[in-house]
Design a protein around this motif. Structure first.
Motif: not given
Length: 156
Positions: A42-70
């Motif tokens: 059918y021109g199809m195949k199986a994949y796996t989707i990962v839904m990212l959710t809000t985690g349990t850790t909240k990082v207040e330090d903007k510089a640290k959060m910036g590094e994590l996002m980078k």
């Protein structure tokens, strides 16, 4: 209606009809491409989707959060270059499930997808959690990445 107008409209309708028929013509099947992409009949195949959710850790330090996002973005790029991740992106509004973004991994193995998502620094830090779901889609999906670089002026 005058005969000339009727004939013109009829010819126009015929031309439009022909154009629509021609446009709806099925492309020629390419076995080599289908095989290289792992497509089923059918021109199809199986994949796996990962839904990212809000985690349990909240990082207040903007510089640290910036590094994590980078690191998060660099990891996405690395996984894409390796052919492991074929779709990634954030959701543009909040939702009741707290989904933040999603990945579509080029594997049908939930275990392999979990190994790959755990390489994300933001997941490792607990900023993101995740849910893993099997998915069935077009085997041609990975081909869009080939053209994405042609349409993006800069990376986030």
């Amino acid at each position: 209606m005058k005969l000339k107008t009727f004939l013109t409209l009829s010819l126009l309708a015929g031309t439009l009809s022909f154009a629509q028929e021609k446009k709806a013509e099925k492309p020629k099947f390419n076995q080599e491409l289908a095989t290289s992409l792992g497509a089923d009949k059918y021109g199809m195949k199986a994949y796996t989707i990962v839904m990212l959710t809000t985690g349990t850790t909240k990082v207040e330090d903007k510089a640290k959060m910036g590094e994590l996002m980078k690191g998060h973005m660099a990891n996405i790029g690395k996984l894409a270059d390796e052919g492991k991740i074929i779709v990634a992106g954030p959701f543009l509004e909040q939702n009741k499930e707290n989904y933040r973004g999603m990945f579509i991994f080029n594997t049908k193995s939930k275990e392999e997808a979990e190994q790959w998502v755990k390489t994300d620094p933001a997941v490792q830090a607990g900023v993101f959690g995740y849910e893993i779901l099997p998915w069935y889609g077009s085997a041609a999906l990975p081909l869009y990445l080939k053209h994405h670089g042609e349409i993006s002026k800069e990376n986030p």
